[in-house]
Design a protein around this motif. Structure first.
Motif, PDB file in Angstrom:
ATOM      1  N   VAL A   7       5.013   1.053   1.406  1.00 10.92           N
ATOM      2  CA  VAL A   7       5.169  -0.074   2.330  1.00 10.92           C
ATOM      3  C   VAL A   7       6.292   0.206   3.318  1.00 10.92           C
ATOM      4  CG1 VAL A   7       5.541  -2.557   2.549  1.00 10.92           C
ATOM      5  CG2 VAL A   7       4.487  -1.655   0.477  1.00 10.92           C
ATOM      6  N   TYR A   9       8.456  -1.933   6.036  1.00 12.85           N
ATOM      7  CA  TYR A   9       8.835  -3.239   6.595  1.00 12.85           C
ATOM      8  C   TYR A   9       9.363  -2.964   7.991  1.00 12.85           C
ATOM      9  CZ  TYR A   9       8.263  -4.914   1.868  1.00 12.85           C
ATOM     10  OH  TYR A   9       7.709  -5.234   0.645  1.00 12.85           O
ATOM     11  N   VAL A  67      10.364  -8.518  -0.359  1.00 12.83           N
ATOM     12  CA  VAL A  67       9.852  -7.325  -1.042  1.00 12.83           C
ATOM     13  C   VAL A  67       9.153  -7.709  -2.342  1.00 12.83           C
ATOM     14  CG1 VAL A  67      10.555  -5.251  -2.299  1.00 12.83           C
ATOM     15  CG2 VAL A  67      11.417  -5.658   0.008  1.00 12.83           C
ATOM     16  N   ASP A  71       5.222  -7.025  -3.228  1.00 14.98           N
ATOM     17  CA  ASP A  71       4.868  -6.237  -4.417  1.00 14.98           C
ATOM     18  C   ASP A  71       3.978  -7.029  -5.378  1.00 14.98           C
ATOM     19  OD1 ASP A  71       6.200  -3.972  -3.575  1.00 14.98           O
ATOM     20  OD2 ASP A  71       8.001  -4.344  -4.773  1.00 14.98           O
ATOM     21  N   THR A  76       1.036  -2.211  -3.888  1.00 11.42           N
ATOM     22  CA  THR A  76       2.123  -1.412  -3.365  1.00 11.42           C
ATOM     23  C   THR A  76       2.595  -0.394  -4.393  1.00 11.42           C
ATOM     24  OG1 THR A  76       3.851  -2.875  -4.204  1.00 11.42           O
ATOM     25  CG2 THR A  76       2.925  -3.413  -2.045  1.00 11.42           C
ATOM     26  N   GLN A  80      11.716   2.189  -5.031  1.00 12.37           N
ATOM     27  CA  GLN A  80      12.515   2.582  -3.874  1.00 12.37           C
ATOM     28  C   GLN A  80      11.795   3.656  -3.072  1.00 12.37           C
ATOM     29  OE1 GLN A  80      15.992   4.960  -4.681  1.00 12.37           O
ATOM     30  NE2 GLN A  80      17.102   4.150  -2.930  1.00 12.37           N
ATOM     31  N   ARG A  83       9.150   2.517  -0.547  1.00 12.09           N
ATOM     32  CA  ARG A  83       9.507   1.525   0.470  1.00 12.09           C
ATOM     33  C   ARG A  83      10.380   2.123   1.557  1.00 12.09           C
ATOM     34  NH1 ARG A  83      11.797  -1.463  -3.828  1.00 12.09           N
ATOM     35  NH2 ARG A  83      10.145  -2.556  -4.953  1.00 12.09           N
ATOM     36  N   ARG A 105      16.771  -0.418  -2.782  1.00 13.11           N
ATOM     37  CA  ARG A 105      15.442  -0.974  -2.523  1.00 13.11           C
ATOM     38  C   ARG A 105      14.608  -0.136  -1.555  1.00 13.11           C
ATOM     39  NH1 ARG A 105      13.648  -4.807  -5.925  1.00 13.11           N
ATOM     40  NH2 ARG A 105      13.060  -6.447  -4.474  1.00 13.11           N
ATOM     41  N   PHE A 106      15.246   0.717  -0.758  1.00 10.08           N
ATOM     42  CA  PHE A 106      14.529   1.445   0.294  1.00 10.08           C
ATOM     43  C   PHE A 106      14.898   2.927   0.274  1.00 10.08           C
ATOM     44  CE2 PHE A 106      15.363  -2.902   1.663  1.00 10.08           C
ATOM     45  CZ  PHE A 106      14.082  -3.362   1.934  1.00 10.08           C
TER      46      PHE A 106
END
Length: 197
Positions: A7, A9, A67, A71, A76, A80, A83, A105-106
């Motif tokens: 994913v 964003y 997020v 999810d 997804t 981490q 994303r 998270r990313f």
């Protein structure tokens, strides 16, 4: 199918809304070709006028509530590594600050002519060693060029993984963003950001 997808964003700039990217002719086929889910939120129109505390709450909302919702409702890759976050101008600041404040998270950040502010220096200083990869691009005719160069210098001071590109002769314009978003998609794929085989 039961296939799961990474994913991205992706946040629009100030004065735009969530339709900004889909209105670009090249964007829909670009996203399809790279086989990823692209979430394009309608960012808070008042974001730039909010206090740092209010902006931080917005970053928390994006990294956690948004997020988690995506999810829970879509197929997804809920990790981490699955994303990334990015944005243009105001959206570039949202993406950068959200990833700096929620580094777990990313895996990657695309900041295209990001409207960075001096408070990003502290955020870079405080980010853990396992920070996301940053891709930063800006036009040489953009008034945000000096702060973008500073931002990159902060990333370099922390020895954080990043790539920086300047586009000669371009300003704060879609002529830069269309091209650089496509570059970022390719970079994500090259870094292993794709559905599991």
């Amino acid at each position: 199918s039961e296939e799961r997808y990474p994913v991205l964003y992706l946040f629009h700039g100030g004065g735009q809304d969530h339709t900004a990217f889909m209105a670009r002719t090249a964007f829909p086929p670009l996203a399809r070709r790279h086989e990823m889910i692209v979430v394009m939120p309608a960012a808070d129109r008042n974001y730039t006028t909010q206090s740092v505390e209010a902006q931080t709450r917005y970053h928390d909302y994006v990294a956690m509530e948004l997020v988690d919702y995506v999810d829970a409702h879509y197929r997804t890759i809920a990790s981490q590594q699955g994303r990334a976050i990015g944005g243009i101008s105001m959206g570039g600041r949202i993406a950068s600050m959200t990833a700096l404040q929620h580094a777990d998270r990313f895996s990657a950040v695309g900041a295209f002519s990001p409207a960075i502010r001096p408070d990003a220096e502290e955020a870079v200083r405080n980010v853990p060693e396992a920070a996301p990869f940053f891709y930063v691009s800006c036009g040489t005719q953009d008034s945000l060029l000096p702060i973008n160069r500073e931002f990159v210098s902060w990333l370099m001071a922390r020895d954080l993984a990043h790539e920086y590109r300047e586009a000669p002769g371009l300003g704060h314009t879609w002529a830069l963003w269309d091209e650089q978003i496509a570059v970022f998609f390719d970079l994500l794929e090259a870094r292993g950001f794709r559905p599991p085989s």
